[in-house]
Design an enzyme around this catalytic site. Structure first.
Site, PDB file in Angstrom:
ATOM      1  N   PHE A   8       0.832  -1.210   0.000  1.00 43.28           N
ATOM      2  CA  PHE A   8       0.000   0.000   0.000  1.00 43.28           C
ATOM      3  C   PHE A   8       0.861   1.252   0.000  1.00 43.28           C
ATOM      4  O   PHE A   8       0.681   2.147   0.818  1.00 43.28           O
ATOM      5  CB  PHE A   8      -0.990   0.006   1.187  1.00 43.28           C
ATOM      6  N   HIS A   9       1.831   1.260  -0.900  1.00 41.93           N
ATOM      7  CA  HIS A   9       2.647   2.454  -1.075  1.00 41.93           C
ATOM      8  C   HIS A   9       3.294   2.438  -2.456  1.00 41.93           C
ATOM      9  O   HIS A   9       3.267   1.416  -3.155  1.00 41.93           O
ATOM     10  CB  HIS A   9       3.703   2.564   0.038  1.00 41.93           C
ATOM     11  N   ALA A  10       3.853   3.582  -2.808  1.00 44.97           N
ATOM     12  CA  ALA A  10       4.695   3.694  -4.002  1.00 44.97           C
ATOM     13  C   ALA A  10       5.979   4.372  -3.552  1.00 44.97           C
ATOM     14  O   ALA A  10       6.048   4.937  -2.451  1.00 44.97           O
ATOM     15  CB  ALA A  10       3.996   4.521  -5.074  1.00 44.97           C
TER      16      ALA A  10
END
Ligand code: TYD
Length: 133
Positions: free
Chosen positions: A49-51
């Site tokens: 749940f990140h970039a």
């Protein structure tokens, strides 16, 4: 164009078993500065749940399996990582989520930089804003 980019690497197999090799900048399109791995994960507890703004990564399930969603803000694709000879790229500015970990899953990640929390985008709305900017 597909978001899913596999990395080719050698597996040397003989009657003793298999040996997979990845070499920095030979198979990976970046210098490997860090290796980390997820284990003891839970089937119903997704992660990621990140970039990343700059970080380049590549991921292999060296044991077990999981699913990974790759999202560039315009399209999403899902891959199943279920073999230790499948390595997928996680390019910069790709939102990624990992789901459905098998009990025995060990997800190995090769990364182009040392850990830097300031390189993370952990809010999906911020991510969408930054990819469309
Ligand atoms: P986190 O990025 O939240 O894991 P995931 O995105 O896979 O769910 O990382 C979990 C914790 O580990 C967090 O406190 C940051 C820390 N961490 C490091 O210290 N070094 C690292 O190389 C990584 C990937 C995480």
């Amino acid at each position: 164009m597909s978001l899913v980019k596999w990395i080719d690497f050698q597996c040397h197999g003989d009657d003793r078993g298999q040996l997979g090799v990845l070499e920095s900048n030979q198979n990976t399109p970046f210098d490997i500065r860090r290796v980390y791995y997820l284990f003891g994960t839970k089937a119903d507890v997704p992660r990621g749940f990140h970039a990343h703004k700059q970080l380049e990564q590549a991921a292999i399930c060296v044991a077990g399996s999981c699913r990974m969603i790759l999202d560039d803000g315009k399209q999403k694709e899902e891959v199943c990582l279920d073999r230790p000879d499948k390595c997928v790229r996680i390019e910069k500015m790709i939102w990624h989520e990992m789901h459905d970990f098998s009990k025995d899953c060990v997800l190995l990640v090769l990364a182009s930089e040392h850990y830097d929390e300031s390189d993370y985008i952990r809010n999906y709305q911020d991510f969408l804003q930054q990819v469309s900017a």
